[in-house]
Design an enzyme around this catalytic site. Sequence first.
Site, PDB file in Angstrom:
ATOM      1  N   THR A 132       0.832  -1.205   0.000  1.00  0.00           N
ATOM      2  CA  THR A 132       0.000   0.000   0.000  1.00  0.00           C
ATOM      3  C   THR A 132       0.867   1.256   0.000  1.00  0.00           C
ATOM      4  OG1 THR A 132      -1.759  -1.142   1.191  1.00  0.00           O
ATOM      5  CG2 THR A 132      -1.766   1.257   1.283  1.00  0.00           C
ATOM      6  N   HIS A 140       2.150   1.931  -3.448  1.00  0.00           N
ATOM      7  CA  HIS A 140       1.120   2.543  -4.302  1.00  0.00           C
ATOM      8  C   HIS A 140       1.012   4.044  -4.021  1.00  0.00           C
ATOM      9  CE1 HIS A 140      -0.488  -1.035  -6.220  1.00  0.00           C
ATOM     10  NE2 HIS A 140      -0.571  -1.641  -5.054  1.00  0.00           N
ATOM     11  N   HIS A 185       1.503   1.974   8.354  1.00  0.00           N
ATOM     12  CA  HIS A 185       0.587   1.310   9.278  1.00  0.00           C
ATOM     13  C   HIS A 185       1.191   0.061   9.911  1.00  0.00           C
ATOM     14  CE1 HIS A 185      -0.136  -0.350   5.226  1.00  0.00           C
ATOM     15  NE2 HIS A 185      -0.324  -1.503   5.850  1.00  0.00           N
ATOM     16  N   CYS A 198     -21.708   0.318  14.358  1.00  0.00           N
ATOM     17  CA  CYS A 198     -22.493  -0.424  13.381  1.00  0.00           C
ATOM     18  C   CYS A 198     -22.868  -1.802  13.932  1.00  0.00           C
ATOM     19  CB  CYS A 198     -21.728  -0.573  12.066  1.00  0.00           C
ATOM     20  SG  CYS A 198     -20.263  -1.636  12.165  1.00  0.00           S
ATOM     21  N   ILE A 212       3.601 -12.143   2.610  1.00  0.00           N
ATOM     22  CA  ILE A 212       2.445 -12.662   3.335  1.00  0.00           C
ATOM     23  C   ILE A 212       2.205 -14.122   2.975  1.00  0.00           C
ATOM     24  CG2 ILE A 212      -0.039 -12.412   3.715  1.00  0.00           C
ATOM     25  CD1 ILE A 212       0.273  -9.417   3.346  1.00  0.00           C
ATOM     26  N   LEU A 237      -6.894 -13.780  -0.121  1.00  0.00           N
ATOM     27  CA  LEU A 237      -6.396 -12.499   0.390  1.00  0.00           C
ATOM     28  C   LEU A 237      -5.922 -11.595  -0.746  1.00  0.00           C
ATOM     29  CD1 LEU A 237      -5.595 -10.931   3.087  1.00  0.00           C
ATOM     30  CD2 LEU A 237      -3.284 -11.729   2.601  1.00  0.00           C
ATOM     31  N   LEU A 272      -5.584  -9.266  -3.823  1.00  0.00           N
ATOM     32  CA  LEU A 272      -6.537  -8.329  -4.426  1.00  0.00           C
ATOM     33  C   LEU A 272      -6.298  -8.229  -5.934  1.00  0.00           C
ATOM     34  CD1 LEU A 272      -6.734  -5.332  -1.922  1.00  0.00           C
ATOM     35  CD2 LEU A 272      -8.601  -6.831  -2.621  1.00  0.00           C
ATOM     36  N   ILE A 309     -10.837 -12.666   2.533  1.00  0.00           N
ATOM     37  CA  ILE A 309     -10.141 -12.269   3.762  1.00  0.00           C
ATOM     38  C   ILE A 309      -9.647 -10.837   3.607  1.00  0.00           C
ATOM     39  CG2 ILE A 309      -8.227 -12.738   5.328  1.00  0.00           C
ATOM     40  CD1 ILE A 309     -10.235 -14.982   5.277  1.00  0.00           C
TER      41      ILE A 309
END
Length: 342
Positions: free
Chosen positions: A40, A43, A63, A96, A175, A262, A264, A286
């Site tokens: 991420t 990107h 993160h 929620c 991963i 997982l 994407l 996931i």
Amino acid sequence: MKALVKAKAEPGLWLMDVPEPEVGPGEVLIKVLRTGICGTDLHIRDYDGWAQQAVRTPLVLGHEFVGEIVEVAAGVADLAPGDLVSGEGHLICGKCRNCLAGRRHLCRSTVGLGIGRDGAFAEYVTLPATNVWVHRVPVDLDVAAIFDPFGNAVHTALSFPLVGEDILITGAGPIGIMAAAVARHAGARQVMITDVSPFRLELAEKVGVSLALDVSSSTIADGQRRLGLREGFDVGLEMSGRPEALRDMIANMTHGGRIAMLGLPAEEFPVDFARIVTSMITLKGIYGREMFETWYAMSVLLEGGLDLSPVITGRYSYRDFDAAFDDAAGGRCGKVILDWTA
């Protein structure tokens, strides 16, 4: 303080002096020690189409991190200055249906640390106390810095029972390799991982896979025969997001096989749904980690001897972030760590 900032709506990152974040109600202030570079973050550095839609500048990235609590807001219990912590990077609404039912990873209003709010590529970061995970047993700082992606691997790998099962993992990125290590540690019989990168397949061999298969020269069916499997794989972990990977996985699953996804995809693609129906295959998407069941499992796996050190291949001072990002983007690497104390 120093921070790595997406300062402009264009490719690039900037190491800048920014104000130290203030601790809000229910939050803690954390002195960052190490961070991991995620896809991420790449990107966002490139400012591709996804990043242009997802982030607003200026933004502090990051993160994946480990740090030490230096301040807690009034009323925050069970956390104290000096605690060594990592952070759950998905910040939820708490209101929620799923949040109220305890299914916090399914919150529809999730905000991403380092995407929707300033992140951890900085000397200090704030985080809601409810997102903090305290490392209560000794852990290597580099490994603690990648608890976020490790959690993705654990969440995916442990979606279905693994003991005595034959596992197919498509995609030997960091991963995928961590998921392979988890599957082996959790009692899988055969663990096969596929990729087209010799470097990453060699990393996968270091965590004890049964077969690291280069699918540029062999097929998954070839690998199945080499392992002596007559009925196909029991559990599939799709980590690549590649259409051909999922299609080949589906074609090599046993009847009643289960697939956790997982990876994407960059766009929609067709799959053989007739095969999914007639083979009674289960597909499960996931995203992220279960809060905090996955985090508990991660700590227990490490305490039980799971070794993630082969996955970490690059270590840099945060001042050398350009070299670190180039390393992470180059493909001949596992996880790349930034040291915020150097």
